[in-house]
Write a protein that holds these residues in place. Structure first.
Motif, PDB file in Angstrom:
ATOM      1  N   ASN A  73      35.936  72.450 -14.094  1.00 54.49           N
ATOM      2  CA  ASN A  73      37.196  71.960 -13.544  1.00 54.49           C
ATOM      3  C   ASN A  73      37.114  70.459 -13.291  1.00 54.49           C
ATOM      4  OD1 ASN A  73      38.925  74.213 -13.333  1.00 54.49           O
ATOM      5  ND2 ASN A  73      37.795  74.954 -11.570  1.00 54.49           N
ATOM      6  N   SER A  74      38.212  69.760 -13.481  1.00 54.98           N
ATOM      7  CA  SER A  74      38.284  68.347 -13.154  1.00 54.98           C
ATOM      8  C   SER A  74      38.422  68.198 -11.636  1.00 54.98           C
ATOM      9  CB  SER A  74      39.485  67.692 -13.843  1.00 54.98           C
ATOM     10  OG  SER A  74      39.799  66.461 -13.223  1.00 54.98           O
ATOM     11  N   PRO A  75      37.459  67.536 -10.972  1.00 60.26           N
ATOM     12  CA  PRO A  75      37.560  67.367  -9.510  1.00 60.26           C
ATOM     13  C   PRO A  75      38.834  66.632  -9.105  1.00 60.26           C
ATOM     14  CG  PRO A  75      35.358  66.792 -10.290  1.00 60.26           C
ATOM     15  CD  PRO A  75      36.211  66.958 -11.506  1.00 60.26           C
ATOM     16  N   LEU A  76      39.267  65.665  -9.922  1.00 66.33           N
ATOM     17  CA  LEU A  76      40.442  64.888  -9.579  1.00 66.33           C
ATOM     18  C   LEU A  76      41.703  65.747  -9.644  1.00 66.33           C
ATOM     19  CD1 LEU A  76      41.525  62.160  -8.745  1.00 66.33           C
ATOM     20  CD2 LEU A  76      41.624  61.501 -11.174  1.00 66.33           C
ATOM     21  N   ILE A  77      41.848  66.527 -10.714  1.00 66.37           N
ATOM     22  CA  ILE A  77      43.009  67.405 -10.830  1.00 66.37           C
ATOM     23  C   ILE A  77      42.998  68.436  -9.712  1.00 66.37           C
ATOM     24  CG2 ILE A  77      44.102  69.191 -12.242  1.00 66.37           C
ATOM     25  CD1 ILE A  77      43.278  67.621 -14.709  1.00 66.37           C
ATOM     26  N   SER A  78      41.829  68.991  -9.413  1.00 69.77           N
ATOM     27  CA  SER A  78      41.719  69.984  -8.342  1.00 69.77           C
ATOM     28  C   SER A  78      42.133  69.383  -7.005  1.00 69.77           C
ATOM     29  CB  SER A  78      40.289  70.516  -8.263  1.00 69.77           C
ATOM     30  OG  SER A  78      39.930  71.199  -9.447  1.00 69.77           O
ATOM     31  N   ARG A  79      41.740  68.143  -6.776  1.00 68.76           N
ATOM     32  CA  ARG A  79      42.090  67.484  -5.518  1.00 68.76           C
ATOM     33  C   ARG A  79      43.600  67.262  -5.423  1.00 68.76           C
ATOM     34  NH1 ARG A  79      38.452  63.998  -5.739  1.00 68.76           N
ATOM     35  NH2 ARG A  79      39.546  62.143  -6.493  1.00 68.76           N
ATOM     36  N   HIS A  80      44.206  66.795  -6.513  1.00 65.53           N
ATOM     37  CA  HIS A  80      45.662  66.598  -6.517  1.00 65.53           C
ATOM     38  C   HIS A  80      46.387  67.930  -6.300  1.00 65.53           C
ATOM     39  CE1 HIS A  80      45.378  62.447  -7.459  1.00 65.53           C
ATOM     40  NE2 HIS A  80      45.088  62.572  -8.741  1.00 65.53           N
ATOM     41  N   MET A  81      45.904  68.993  -6.955  1.00 71.44           N
ATOM     42  CA  MET A  81      46.542  70.290  -6.825  1.00 71.44           C
ATOM     43  C   MET A  81      46.411  70.821  -5.395  1.00 71.44           C
ATOM     44  SD  MET A  81      48.399  72.424  -8.604  1.00 71.44           S
ATOM     45  CE  MET A  81      48.008  72.251 -10.362  1.00 71.44           C
ATOM     46  N   THR A  82      45.276  70.556  -4.743  1.00 74.55           N
ATOM     47  CA  THR A  82      45.096  70.962  -3.347  1.00 74.55           C
ATOM     48  C   THR A  82      46.107  70.260  -2.451  1.00 74.55           C
ATOM     49  OG1 THR A  82      42.738  71.415  -3.648  1.00 74.55           O
ATOM     50  CG2 THR A  82      43.478  70.995  -1.401  1.00 74.55           C
ATOM     51  N   HIS A  83      46.321  68.964  -2.688  1.00 79.32           N
ATOM     52  CA  HIS A  83      47.313  68.227  -1.915  1.00 79.32           C
ATOM     53  C   HIS A  83      48.716  68.776  -2.171  1.00 79.32           C
ATOM     54  CE1 HIS A  83      44.441  64.529  -1.728  1.00 79.32           C
ATOM     55  NE2 HIS A  83      44.129  65.465  -0.858  1.00 79.32           N
ATOM     56  N   TYR A  84      48.983  69.136  -3.427  1.00 77.69           N
ATOM     57  CA  TYR A  84      50.292  69.700  -3.777  1.00 77.69           C
ATOM     58  C   TYR A  84      50.479  71.034  -3.059  1.00 77.69           C
ATOM     59  CZ  TYR A  84      54.401  70.059  -6.809  1.00 77.69           C
ATOM     60  OH  TYR A  84      55.689  70.117  -7.292  1.00 77.69           O
ATOM     61  N   ARG A  85      49.445  71.853  -3.055  1.00 78.89           N
ATOM     62  CA  ARG A  85      49.496  73.150  -2.360  1.00 78.89           C
ATOM     63  C   ARG A  85      49.780  72.943  -0.869  1.00 78.89           C
ATOM     64  NH1 ARG A  85      47.571  78.467  -2.634  1.00 78.89           N
ATOM     65  NH2 ARG A  85      46.930  78.166  -4.804  1.00 78.89           N
ATOM     66  N   ASP A  86      49.117  71.961  -0.277  1.00 75.49           N
ATOM     67  CA  ASP A  86      49.320  71.691   1.150  1.00 75.49           C
ATOM     68  C   ASP A  86      50.779  71.346   1.445  1.00 75.49           C
ATOM     69  OD1 ASP A  86      46.635  72.140   1.616  1.00 75.49           O
ATOM     70  OD2 ASP A  86      46.090  70.010   1.678  1.00 75.49           O
ATOM     71  N   LEU A  87      51.401  70.555   0.559  1.00 75.47           N
ATOM     72  CA  LEU A  87      52.810  70.187   0.747  1.00 75.47           C
ATOM     73  C   LEU A  87      53.713  71.423   0.726  1.00 75.47           C
ATOM     74  CD1 LEU A  87      53.482  66.995  -1.441  1.00 75.47           C
ATOM     75  CD2 LEU A  87      53.648  67.176   1.048  1.00 75.47           C
TER      76      LEU A  87
END
Length: 217
Positions: A73-87
């Protein structure tokens, strides 16, 4: 006959990982949305969507293992997706149903639909397998996106929603969506694709009142 080249397998798998994360979030969001609505037909649709998103995620996970079992998994994409999930989950917690539609069915599903549509064109040229399954996934994504559009349009027409408030709420979702897409730029370029083309397609699928906001993201 044109086929998927050996060097393309890993990059296609990386793009599918992006979609898999999105499907997992869409599944969780649709499940949560069922509890936010009282209309029976909407409940039925959202429950059905949650089941479909779960199956989509499993299909992408299977395809990833088939293409490149060891891809990471791309750590950067995973991090962005986590932020999106939080929103989105914050909107669920505050029972802001229109915002959940905006973040999930309009923006996230719209981006997924744009990616799948362009990927389908490329995979069809490469004579990739599972064409019927791919087309079914795309049709279901289109239906989820259309449901969000219709639902918001009804609320706007009934004066239950302010377009200006929706535009303001959309900004962080659009920023993260674009960041996620361009975080996969290397994978896109490896299969001779430009993420800007995908973003342009995504913007065209947005409601007119939101297109100006997406151009600023």
């Amino acid at each position: 006959m044109t086929v998927i080249k050996s060097g393309e397998h890993v990059h296609l798998a990386q793009l599918l990982q992006f979609l898999d994360l999105g499907e997992q979030l869409a599944h969780d969001c649709a499940n949560a949305q069922v509890e936010l609505v009282s209309d029976h037909r909407m409940k039925v649709f959202l429950a059905g969507q949650a089941k479909q998103e779960g199956r989509h995620a499993l299909a992408f996970q299977w395809a990833i293992r088939w293409l490149s079992p060891r891809v990471k998994n791309s750590p950067l994409i995973s991090r962005h997706m986590t932020h999106y999930r939080d929103l989105i989950m914050a909107a669920v917690e505050h029972r802001h149903f229109p915002e959940t539609l905006l973040g999930e069915q309009i923006i996230l599903e719209g981006l997924g639909e744009a990616i799948l549509q362009r990927m389908e064109t490329g995979l069809a040229k490469r004579k990739a397998p599972f064409g019927r399954l791919r087309r079914m996934l795309l049709q279901q994504e289109e239906a989820h996106h259309a449901f969000g559009l219709r639902s918001l349009e009804r609320m706007i027409a009934a004066d239950d929603l302010s377009i200006e408030n929706l535009r303001e709420a959309a900004v962080p979702y659009l920023d993260l969506a674009k960041s996620m897409l361009f975080s996969a730029e290397d994978a896109f370029q490896a299969i001779h694709e430009d993420p800007q083309d995908y973003w342009d397609d995504f913007q065209e699928g947005l409601p007119v009142w939101l297109q100006a906001s997406s151009s600023k993201a």
